[in-house]
Design a protein around this motif. Sequence first.
Motif, PDB file in Angstrom:
ATOM      1  N   ALA A   1       0.846  -1.185   0.000  1.00  0.00           N
ATOM      2  CA  ALA A   1       0.000   0.000   0.000  1.00  0.00           C
ATOM      3  C   ALA A   1       0.884   1.239   0.000  1.00  0.00           C
ATOM      4  CB  ALA A   1      -0.920   0.014   1.218  1.00  0.00           C
ATOM      5  N   LEU A   2       0.381   2.311  -0.600  1.00  0.00           N
ATOM      6  CA  LEU A   2       1.086   3.594  -0.586  1.00  0.00           C
ATOM      7  C   LEU A   2       0.623   4.346   0.650  1.00  0.00           C
ATOM      8  CD1 LEU A   2       3.030   5.480  -2.125  1.00  0.00           C
ATOM      9  CD2 LEU A   2       1.011   6.501  -3.206  1.00  0.00           C
TER      10      LEU A   2
ATOM     11  N   ARG B   1      -1.289   6.268   7.144  1.00  0.00           N
ATOM     12  CA  ARG B   1      -2.556   6.210   6.421  1.00  0.00           C
ATOM     13  C   ARG B   1      -2.310   5.799   4.967  1.00  0.00           C
ATOM     14  NH1 ARG B   1      -6.409   9.981   7.628  1.00  0.00           N
ATOM     15  NH2 ARG B   1      -7.494   9.172   5.766  1.00  0.00           N
ATOM     16  N   THR B   2      -3.130   4.908   4.432  1.00  0.00           N
ATOM     17  CA  THR B   2      -3.088   4.588   3.012  1.00  0.00           C
ATOM     18  C   THR B   2      -3.742   5.723   2.246  1.00  0.00           C
ATOM     19  OG1 THR B   2      -3.213   2.216   3.435  1.00  0.00           O
ATOM     20  CG2 THR B   2      -3.808   2.961   1.230  1.00  0.00           C
TER      21      THR B   2
ATOM     22  N   PHE C   1      -5.057   3.368  -2.694  1.00  0.00           N
ATOM     23  CA  PHE C   1      -3.819   3.011  -3.384  1.00  0.00           C
ATOM     24  C   PHE C   1      -3.153   1.836  -2.678  1.00  0.00           C
ATOM     25  CE2 PHE C   1      -3.160   7.537  -5.302  1.00  0.00           C
ATOM     26  CZ  PHE C   1      -4.342   7.375  -6.011  1.00  0.00           C
ATOM     27  N   ALA C   2      -3.758   0.670  -2.867  1.00  0.00           N
ATOM     28  CA  ALA C   2      -3.299  -0.551  -2.217  1.00  0.00           C
ATOM     29  C   ALA C   2      -3.725  -1.739  -3.068  1.00  0.00           C
ATOM     30  CB  ALA C   2      -3.891  -0.664  -0.809  1.00  0.00           C
TER      31      ALA C   2
ATOM     32  N   GLY D   1       3.540   1.293 -11.395  1.00  0.00           N
ATOM     33  CA  GLY D   1       2.626   0.931 -10.322  1.00  0.00           C
ATOM     34  C   GLY D   1       2.739   1.824  -9.107  1.00  0.00           C
ATOM     35  N   LEU D   2       2.422   1.265  -7.929  1.00  0.00           N
ATOM     36  CA  LEU D   2       2.423   2.042  -6.693  1.00  0.00           C
ATOM     37  C   LEU D   2       3.745   2.746  -6.438  1.00  0.00           C
ATOM     38  CD1 LEU D   2       0.646  -0.412  -4.188  1.00  0.00           C
ATOM     39  CD2 LEU D   2      -0.308   1.690  -5.143  1.00  0.00           C
ATOM     40  N   ASP D   3       4.840   2.111  -6.827  1.00  0.00           N
ATOM     41  CA  ASP D   3       6.165   2.639  -6.500  1.00  0.00           C
ATOM     42  C   ASP D   3       6.470   3.981  -7.156  1.00  0.00           C
ATOM     43  OD1 ASP D   3       7.219   0.495  -4.827  1.00  0.00           O
ATOM     44  OD2 ASP D   3       7.119  -0.724  -6.643  1.00  0.00           O
ATOM     45  N   ARG D   4       5.771   4.308  -8.261  1.00  0.00           N
ATOM     46  CA  ARG D   4       6.110   5.532  -8.997  1.00  0.00           C
ATOM     47  C   ARG D   4       5.062   6.631  -8.878  1.00  0.00           C
ATOM     48  NH1 ARG D   4      11.012   6.338  -9.577  1.00  0.00           N
ATOM     49  NH2 ARG D   4      10.436   7.940 -11.100  1.00  0.00           N
TER      50      ARG D   4
END
Length: 404
Positions: A3-4, A54-55, A97-98, A345-348
Motif C-alpha cells: 500500500a502507498l 494512512r493509506t 492506493f493498495a 505501479g504504486l512505486d512511482r
Amino acid sequence: MKALTLDAENKTAFVQDVTIPERGQNDVLVQVCAVALNPVDALYVFNPLGSTGRTVGSDFAGVVVAPPDQNEELKRGQRVAGFLQGACSVNIRPGAFAEYIICPADLVWLVPDSMTFEEAASVSLCALTAAQAIFYRMGLQAPFPWEEAGEGSKHNDSKVQNSDDGNSFSFFIYGASTSVGLYAAQLVRRSAEFTGRAITLIGAASSGRFPMLQNQPYAYDALIDYRDENWPERVRELSGGGVDYAFDCISEGSTVQLVSSTLRNSRSRMAIVRSHEGGAWTAEKGLPVEPVYGAVWEGLGIEIQYQNLVVSASPAARRFAVAFYRWISEEYKLQANPTRLMPGGLDRIVADGFVLLGAGSMQDRLSERRTEPWMAPIGAVKLVYRLCSLSDTAIDAIAPIYSG
C-alpha cells in the motif's frame, strides 16, 4: 499487501507492507487492478492532514474478492469501481492506493466489459463531483431517480425556482477539458435528453482542446479560449445576455469572480469545486449569486474534516451517490475520460504522478519539466496506474479469509 502510505512528517508517501483491511458486514473486498490520480491525492500528501501510516488515494477499479454477507447484487469475480477518501481528512480510514481495499457495497458500480480497469478508475470521484454540482446542488433534473432527505418523493427540479424558462436553458462550464468538466458536459447533455429541453452548452478551455470538445459525447455549442481577455463578455453574448447555470471547474484566483459575471440574473445558479475557506479563490467584489460548494466526500455519508471545514454526515448526499452509481451500473451512459497509463505501479505514484499534479494549484503543474514521455504536461487526460492483471489465483488466495 502493498500500500502507498503517508509519511506526514516528511510530506511524502512510500510503499510498505500493511495488513489487508478487515471487511465489515456491508463492505466488499476488492482486489485493485488500477487506480487514478486526483489533485487532492497529491495535495494532502504534500500538505498532510492525516497521520503517518494512512493509506492514501481515492479512485480505484478492480475485481470483487469477497462480497458482503447475504448480498445478491455483488458476486465474486465481478468488475467494480469506486472511490475512498484516502488521507484527505482527519480520520483513520484507509484509501485506495493498495493491492486490496474495502468499500461500502452500495458505493461501488459495475464496470462494463467494454471498459478497461484503467478507464473505470477515472470515473468515480470526478463524475460524482460533477453530478453533485449539477443535480444535487444546482437542481438540474437528474436522468435517474433519487430520494431527498425527509421525503419519500423522487427529486425533481420543478420543485425549485430555476432561472430558465422551463423549455430551454444555457449552461456554461469553465475548465471544460478538466476531468470534472468532461463529465459535467456529458451529464448536462443527459439531463437535457431526459427532460426533452433545449440546451445551449458553452465551455471555456484551451483552444487546443476545442476539436475534442466539439465532438461527442461533449458536443459543445460554443467554445471560448480562457486566455482571451474578454471571454466573460463573449459568454454573455453567446447566451443572449447571460447563462442560467455556470460551473467553475477550476475555482482558483479570479475565476469565481469572472464566471459569476456570466450569469443572466440573480436567479441563475453557479457551482464551484473549491471552497472559499481554503483560500484558493478571491472575490474583490460582491458576487451576484452565491456559488454553491460541497465536498465530494459527502457522498460517503460520513463526517469529514479537512482544511478549516467540518462537513457533517449527510444521509441525503449518500443516497444521491448510491443512486448515481446504480444508474451507471444499470445503464452506463458516460464515456470515460482519456487516460495516460503511467509506468511503475504504486512505486512511482509519488515520484512521477504527484510531481505532475503539483501541490495544489494549476500553476504548480507548470514548474516541473522532465523528458520522459509519460511526464508530458497534463491536459485533458487522467493519470492512471496499473496495480495488477486480473488474477484468479490472487482471488483464490484471499477469498477464504472472508468466507465466513
